[in-house]
Write a protein that holds these residues in place. Sequence first.
Motif, PDB file in Angstrom:
ATOM      1  N   GLU A  84       7.287   3.989   3.938  1.00 49.70           N
ATOM      2  CA  GLU A  84       7.723   5.242   4.557  1.00 49.70           C
ATOM      3  C   GLU A  84       9.128   5.057   5.096  1.00 49.70           C
ATOM      4  N   LYS A 134       0.853  -1.200   0.000  1.00 50.65           N
ATOM      5  CA  LYS A 134       0.000   0.000   0.000  1.00 50.65           C
ATOM      6  C   LYS A 134       0.880   1.238   0.000  1.00 50.65           C
ATOM      7  N   LYS A 135       1.865   1.260   0.863  1.00 53.17           N
ATOM      8  CA  LYS A 135       2.799   2.389   0.880  1.00 53.17           C
ATOM      9  C   LYS A 135       4.063   2.021   1.641  1.00 53.17           C
TER      10      LYS A 135
END
Lengths: 286, 340
Positions: A253, A250-251
């Motif tokens: 970081e 999804k992502k």
Amino acid sequence: MSYKIIVLIKQVPDTTAVSSQTMKEDGTLNRGVLPAVFNPEDLNALEMALSIKERYGGSVIAVTMGPPSAADILRDAMYRGADKVFVLTDKRFAASDTLATSRVLSQAVRKIGGFDIIICGRQAIDGNTAQVGPQVAEKLGINQLTYVEEIVDLTDGKISLWRSVEEGKELAVSSIPLLLTVTQTANIPRPPSVKKIMKYKNAEVRNSLSEACGINDLSSRGLLIEQWDAESIGMDPEMCGASGSPTQVKKTEKVVLKGKQFKKIEQTDEGIRELLQELIKDYVFD
Amino acid sequence: MEQTGEVWVFIQRSKEKIVEASLEILGRAGELAKELKVPVVGILAGNSAEFLAQTVVTYGADKVYVLCSSYLEQYTTNAYARSISTLIKNKNPAIVLFSATPQGRDLAPRIASALGAGLTADCTDLKIGSYTHPRTRKKYSKILLQIRPAWGGNIIATIVNPETRPQMATVREGMMKVPVPDGSAEGEIVKLTPDVGQADIKTVIVRQELEKKTVDLKGASVIVAGGAGVGSVENFELLRHLAHLFGGEVGATRAAVDAGFISHDHQIGQTALTVRPKLYIACGISGAVQHLAGMDESGKIVAVNTDPEAPIFGIAHYGIVGDLKDIIPRMINTYKTLSH
């Protein structure tokens, strides 16, 4: 009895060499700047395979899935004693998660066929999932023994070995064929042999160039790195790569660590006394 | 076949006890279940497991499925994987969680492969959220967000399994708090007889040699940790002395372990072990992200380093620029006078 042993290996970016330069602004990794290395525990897997071959007889086949450049670690595997190597390369294999990867690897193992033992490193340093080994075993319908530390005996189709478990270790026995995953403490991988480097340094992947100079000749001299794509292992392209992967990212970081209320302590007896008094007041020693 | 949509936690046993890592997950699983308005369920296996079911309830399970079979008394991969896969197929839970212990990491991928389900390893956090597929723009709501470090701990990735069910994950030890047990909690205990027999036992455990854990970093309230900057095995003895005085444990970075200063069971870091003691004294640790992410949540962090620019000072509460060979003995002496 001689044993046909398949070792599944992976070329990985050296995540232990990650520095601030390797991180892009958006928090993703600049993969290109990291050196590509032989996954450390896969070297332990190869070592275990070679020692079984030496003790009981047999052959060692190394298989990797990756871009054509992953052939580098196959050459390395030959320098250390692997008898035959395969690289599974296809653009449609890219972005495979562990399940999709296990489908590709198990198809290749099926095509090689007739194996007795499959050995993998416990996990790869880029993902640390430790999932591909057990998933390949499940796909092939064979037993698995993970976290293997030491082979005790291999006789009459039965293997006994020590594996590490939560509270210590256990002596386990299983029939072959089976799959093992090996930890970094299992052994010390042998270095490449100079003689074998001289012999295999020109080992080539089967491509247009090797076609031109005659594959049969290379193959007979043991210099061929066989390359297989989805079709050659009968892999449905829908079941591998991104389309065959149930997990999606999804992502990502960058890890951001919060700065704290910082206090500089002088390197004097008074400074150290003051620090310890503050810590005592904060009940950290209670 | 039912469509329960439940949230399941595999409860790992060690002989007649529940492994703490499983209880850690129960608390978070309960929160996820509440958001989805479904029960949180503990999965136990083995003949002696039944009497543990009520304990699982006190730690927050609404329901416990007990797979009662003598063939599951001792953990073996195939028998467990087959029994649990079948149970999952029959009940269709939405989420199935395992602890990322060696056993959990042996079992979960085998089950995920048999079910064709997505599995995320070593999660440090779990949430319920939504996801839009970047290409198809299809929107998925109330799915499991699986958060885990990647690339040797340098990035944090959020993973989803939008299409396959159940959504499966293993959860790293020490990331979540064990819930406070509630002796008055009530839950449903469901005894099941799985179709498992001798033919499913593919591994014979001849014997186990259990080693007492000599290092308990997870439970330590004070950790004195050293990095490559400690420089030698002898200097690590200084750290040991200080840790002993504070009633704590000695920790180490990967670099210190790789340099051979101390054994691997002392290693702290995002991919090894995450700790949060009341006090963390970092000696000769420059501060690679991988290590910092494994100790950043400690109550108080004291950094001792000769390099004033070391990143460790950026996350410390107290910093001393200087040589640990000089500072640690003085800390030992000063503490002795203060505690008298």
